[in-house]
Structures are given as C-alpha cells and as structure tokens.
Design a protein around this motif. Sequence first.
Motif, PDB file in Angstrom:
ATOM      1  N   ALA A  43      54.400  48.999  12.437  1.00  0.00           N
ATOM      2  CA  ALA A  43      53.043  48.801  11.925  1.00  0.00           C
ATOM      3  C   ALA A  43      52.504  47.466  12.438  1.00  0.00           C
ATOM      4  N   PHE A  44      51.194  47.394  12.588  1.00  0.00           N
ATOM      5  CA  PHE A  44      50.588  46.155  13.085  1.00  0.00           C
ATOM      6  C   PHE A  44      50.904  44.986  12.161  1.00  0.00           C
ATOM      7  N   PHE A  45      50.887  45.248  10.846  1.00  0.00           N
ATOM      8  CA  PHE A  45      51.121  44.138   9.922  1.00  0.00           C
ATOM      9  C   PHE A  45      52.543  43.593  10.067  1.00  0.00           C
ATOM     10  N   THR A  46      53.500  44.501  10.346  1.00  0.00           N
ATOM     11  CA  THR A  46      54.884  44.048  10.553  1.00  0.00           C
ATOM     12  C   THR A  46      54.939  43.113  11.762  1.00  0.00           C
ATOM     13  N   TRP A  47      54.255  43.548  12.802  1.00  0.00           N
ATOM     14  CA  TRP A  47      54.261  42.793  14.066  1.00  0.00           C
ATOM     15  C   TRP A  47      53.621  41.410  13.887  1.00  0.00           C
ATOM     16  N   ILE A  48      52.462  41.390  13.264  1.00  0.00           N
ATOM     17  CA  ILE A  48      51.751  40.104  13.147  1.00  0.00           C
ATOM     18  C   ILE A  48      52.425  39.186  12.108  1.00  0.00           C
ATOM     19  N   TYR A  49      53.002  39.769  11.070  1.00  0.00           N
ATOM     20  CA  TYR A  49      53.738  38.945  10.098  1.00  0.00           C
ATOM     21  C   TYR A  49      54.950  38.300  10.780  1.00  0.00           C
ATOM     22  N   ARG A  50      55.556  39.066  11.688  1.00  0.00           N
ATOM     23  CA  ARG A  50      56.723  38.530  12.390  1.00  0.00           C
ATOM     24  C   ARG A  50      56.303  37.360  13.284  1.00  0.00           C
ATOM     25  N   ILE A  51      55.160  37.506  13.926  1.00  0.00           N
ATOM     26  CA  ILE A  51      54.644  36.396  14.754  1.00  0.00           C
ATOM     27  C   ILE A  51      54.422  35.176  13.867  1.00  0.00           C
ATOM     28  N   ALA A  52      53.809  35.415  12.714  1.00  0.00           N
ATOM     29  CA  ALA A  52      53.506  34.309  11.785  1.00  0.00           C
ATOM     30  C   ALA A  52      54.791  33.615  11.327  1.00  0.00           C
ATOM     31  N   LEU A  53      55.781  34.418  10.966  1.00  0.00           N
ATOM     32  CA  LEU A  53      57.039  33.829  10.479  1.00  0.00           C
ATOM     33  C   LEU A  53      57.778  33.069  11.579  1.00  0.00           C
ATOM     34  N   ASN A  54      57.782  33.658  12.776  1.00  0.00           N
ATOM     35  CA  ASN A  54      58.456  32.964  13.888  1.00  0.00           C
ATOM     36  C   ASN A  54      57.774  31.632  14.186  1.00  0.00           C
ATOM     37  N   SER A  55      56.451  31.631  14.201  1.00  0.00           N
ATOM     38  CA  SER A  55      55.702  30.381  14.461  1.00  0.00           C
ATOM     39  C   SER A  55      56.014  29.356  13.379  1.00  0.00           C
ATOM     40  N   THR A  56      56.065  29.821  12.141  1.00  0.00           N
ATOM     41  CA  THR A  56      56.290  28.906  11.021  1.00  0.00           C
ATOM     42  C   THR A  56      57.703  28.326  11.056  1.00  0.00           C
ATOM     43  N   MET A  57      58.676  29.170  11.355  1.00  0.00           N
ATOM     44  CA  MET A  57      60.061  28.686  11.404  1.00  0.00           C
ATOM     45  C   MET A  57      60.248  27.686  12.541  1.00  0.00           C
ATOM     46  N   THR A  58      59.634  27.979  13.670  1.00  0.00           N
ATOM     47  CA  THR A  58      59.702  27.032  14.800  1.00  0.00           C
ATOM     48  C   THR A  58      59.069  25.701  14.397  1.00  0.00           C
ATOM     49  N   PHE A  59      57.934  25.789  13.711  1.00  0.00           N
ATOM     50  CA  PHE A  59      57.238  24.579  13.248  1.00  0.00           C
ATOM     51  C   PHE A  59      58.132  23.777  12.289  1.00  0.00           C
ATOM     52  N   LEU A  60      58.761  24.463  11.352  1.00  0.00           N
ATOM     53  CA  LEU A  60      59.614  23.771  10.372  1.00  0.00           C
ATOM     54  C   LEU A  60      60.800  23.090  11.055  1.00  0.00           C
ATOM     55  N   LYS A  61      61.362  23.774  12.054  1.00  0.00           N
ATOM     56  CA  LYS A  61      62.492  23.173  12.771  1.00  0.00           C
ATOM     57  C   LYS A  61      62.057  21.912  13.501  1.00  0.00           C
ATOM     58  N   LYS A  62      60.890  21.988  14.133  1.00  0.00           N
ATOM     59  CA  LYS A  62      60.382  20.820  14.872  1.00  0.00           C
ATOM     60  C   LYS A  62      60.081  19.677  13.924  1.00  0.00           C
ATOM     61  N   GLN A  63      59.566  20.029  12.764  1.00  0.00           N
ATOM     62  CA  GLN A  63      59.141  19.008  11.816  1.00  0.00           C
ATOM     63  C   GLN A  63      60.344  18.319  11.172  1.00  0.00           C
ATOM     64  N   GLY A  64      61.457  19.033  11.045  1.00  0.00           N
ATOM     65  CA  GLY A  64      62.656  18.463  10.440  1.00  0.00           C
ATOM     66  C   GLY A  64      62.427  18.087   8.988  1.00  0.00           C
ATOM     67  N   ARG A  65      62.819  16.867   8.672  1.00  0.00           N
ATOM     68  CA  ARG A  65      62.715  16.434   7.273  1.00  0.00           C
ATOM     69  C   ARG A  65      61.378  15.786   6.947  1.00  0.00           C
ATOM     70  N   ARG A  66      60.559  15.578   7.976  1.00  0.00           N
ATOM     71  CA  ARG A  66      59.254  14.953   7.724  1.00  0.00           C
ATOM     72  C   ARG A  66      58.313  16.012   7.132  1.00  0.00           C
ATOM     73  N   ARG A  67      58.270  16.106   5.845  1.00  0.00           N
ATOM     74  CA  ARG A  67      57.451  17.129   5.203  1.00  0.00           C
ATOM     75  C   ARG A  67      56.320  16.489   4.410  1.00  0.00           C
ATOM     76  N   PHE A  68      55.135  17.031   4.586  1.00  0.00           N
ATOM     77  CA  PHE A  68      53.980  16.544   3.837  1.00  0.00           C
ATOM     78  C   PHE A  68      53.439  17.677   2.980  1.00  0.00           C
ATOM     79  N   ILE A  69      53.199  17.359   1.749  1.00  0.00           N
ATOM     80  CA  ILE A  69      52.693  18.370   0.818  1.00  0.00           C
ATOM     81  C   ILE A  69      51.185  18.176   0.658  1.00  0.00           C
ATOM     82  N   ASN A  70      50.460  19.254   0.788  1.00  0.00           N
ATOM     83  CA  ASN A  70      49.012  19.211   0.658  1.00  0.00           C
ATOM     84  C   ASN A  70      48.576  20.549   0.067  1.00  0.00           C
ATOM     85  N   TYR A  71      48.345  20.550  -1.245  1.00  0.00           N
ATOM     86  CA  TYR A  71      48.160  21.828  -1.934  1.00  0.00           C
ATOM     87  C   TYR A  71      46.757  22.405  -1.791  1.00  0.00           C
TER      88      TYR A  71
END
Lengths: 211, 190
Positions: free
Chosen positions: A89-117
């Motif tokens: 399904a398209f939603f499966t595909w695009i959600y996977r893109i979103a999750l992969n991008s987010t996980m890559t971002f989190l890995k790059k960011q490491g422990r430097r986390r900023f919270i902004n609600y």
Amino acid sequence: MDLTGTATKDFATGKTGTSPTERDADWAIVQEVQEGRVGAFDQLVSKYRESIFSIIYNITGNREDASDLTQDTFIKAFRAIGRFKGKSAFFTWIYRIALNSTMTFLKKQGRRRFINYETVQETASSSEVVEKLTAKVRTEKGVLVRELQERLNESLQKLSPKHRTVVILHEIEGLEHAAIAEITKTSVGTVRSRLHYAKQQLQAFLKDYLD
Amino acid sequence: MLNHKKDPTKKDLQLEELLRFKRAERPDEAYWNRFDRELHQRMLQTLVKKDPFHRQVLRAFAGKRFPVGLLTAATAAVALVAIGPFSQPQPSIYMEGSLAASTPQSAVSAPLGSADADAMNPTNAANAANVVEGVEFVDYTIESIGVGEETFQQDFGMDRMVAAELSQADYSFQEAAPRSGRTMLASLTF
C-alpha cells in the motif's frame, strides 16, 4: 497546484489509508503521477501529511525537526514514485520512508536532543482525558495539560526508538499489528513483543496518572 | 509534579487513553498552509533539471568582478594542484657507465629524445632496447620477468611502473631462459 484538500485521517481511530478502497484510491493517484500529472501528488500530501508529521513528531519530540523531516519524506517519495510498483500500500511505502529518514536523523543527532513541543489542540479524546484527570487531581486545567504533555513526551523519549515507533504507530496512529510489521519490516510477533515491553515501561513512567 | 487526591468514584485512566492524548498535539491550519508553500517550492526545485557543472561555474562568475590578484592566486593554485603530481622526481633506472654517477634527478631531467629518456618511456622501450642492454637494476620495487604465460614477480612496495617488451635477441636473462622466443621485462621504478 492546490494543497487545500482535506486530510482523510480519522482521528477517532487514527487510521489512514489502510482500507482496501483507500489503497486502490492511492494507487490510482500514484499512477496519475507516474503518467506525468504531478499535481495529483498534492492529494497524497494532503492525505498523509498530518499522520506523517505526527509519527515523526512523536519519535523526535521536536516540532521543527518533524516539520523538516515530513517535507523530506514527501520530497523523497516524489523523487522515487516512478519506482513504486504498488506491491504494498502507498501508506506503507511512505511511512517506511518517513521512519527511515527519522531513524537516520536520530542516529546523526546522537545524544544532542532538543525538545520543542507542539500545541495541544482541544479534541474529544484530549478533553475526556483532561476531565478525568482534573477530577482526580483537582489541578487547574491549563497546568494539567502542560504537565501531562511534558510527562507523556518525556516518557516516550525514554523508550528506545524501536519501541517508541511501535507504540506510536499502534496507540497513537491506530495501525494494526500486521501493518506495523510491514512498515518496520519485522514479524507480527516482534511487533507484539515490542509493544508489550514498551507499554510496561510506559506504565511505570506514568504511574502517577494511572494509579 | 501532580499532587494526587484520588477520588474513588472516578474510573482510573488507562494507558491507551493517556497515549491518545498525544493525538491532540498537532499543528494548526496556518502551519499547514506554510508547509504546503515550502513543500511546493522544494518540489519545483526537484523538477528543474540542473545545468552541467561548467555552466554552473560560468553562471557563478558571470557579471561578477574579482580582484586581479585573487584570480591570479586562484589560477596559480589550480595549476599547482594540476601539475604537482607530475613534478615529483621520478628516477627510474640507475645507469652504469656514463650515467652511473648521475643522480636520479639528472636521469629524469635528461633531454627528451635522448636514449635515457627513451629507456624510461614505455612507448619507446623497444627502440631503447640497446640502451637497456647492460643496464644494472641496482634498486627497484617490483621486477617481473615473464616467459610466455609464466610470470615471476617480486613486490618491493613501490608504486610506479615502467614496462618494456623486448625480443629475445634484444634481451636475455640467464635465470629465466625464454622458451617461447619472447621475453617480457617489466620493472617498477620509484
């Protein structure tokens, strides 16, 4: 191009694009885009932008990062849509893109986390929760909402990204175990086990509200 | 932190209900309008085909004035980077006789077309066969001597090779007597 279409996400259940009818409708739009009518992509953006933003926001805990990553997700999907064959399904595909991008971002960011609600909008489910809590703890509503938002976000951030993702997809986005398994490329058993562990953890973090 | 005064008449909250509160955290309509505008811009950029590199460089320089000194320095820097690798000393063969006393640098700087230069140039190696004859390889990196398909190699860890293919009449080697009538000599130099 017009992006003013209405999102079809049902916030009562949180589900988007999961029914067979919606799958077919998405596939028809994808085919239009593949044939060169790129404006049709706007319909997919309108339909999925809120759920994708929500997933990324809840994983990162930062609205600015979520905004950038949501845009990145659509740009990546737009570039790669010619290769989408409709096997999933398209939603499966695009959600996977979103999750992969987010996980890559989190890995790059490491422990430097900023919270902004993000702002809490008043909805039926949020009002219900707040009402129950107000009666329980007799605290001013505004204070309670802010405090609850902080505690929920902090608790989610304490989970590992994998456990956080499963909880967000199931409890907040309302996706079925099978759909989550497909998106995260794991088995349904793994999804269940991660969900069980994550909820146990959250129960402990949020016990003040649940007791 | 919450100061709980639990009311027993109220039903406890479930974790699932609490998590559903997160659905209420979402941007307003103004945010989405801005999001759509930005996304459209980025999508249009994706659709626009990029010019080749040389056109991008020309466009970057078009209509801009640069100080002469800056341009000269930039040109010199580019030239140095481009020429640098070729200006390294590349002595290849230490000759006996008239060249025995010469340094590697002098061998490299020999006039083009001379027998020494020809001997170091792979394309002229066949013509330089007479010069190669009698040469003593006093220092080398890899020597490879092959007869037919059999090849013997010795690696001394250097990285530049000058190769010459010679006929048996031009060159002979005692330890690797040729059977096929052709001997290949290759030597890696530094």
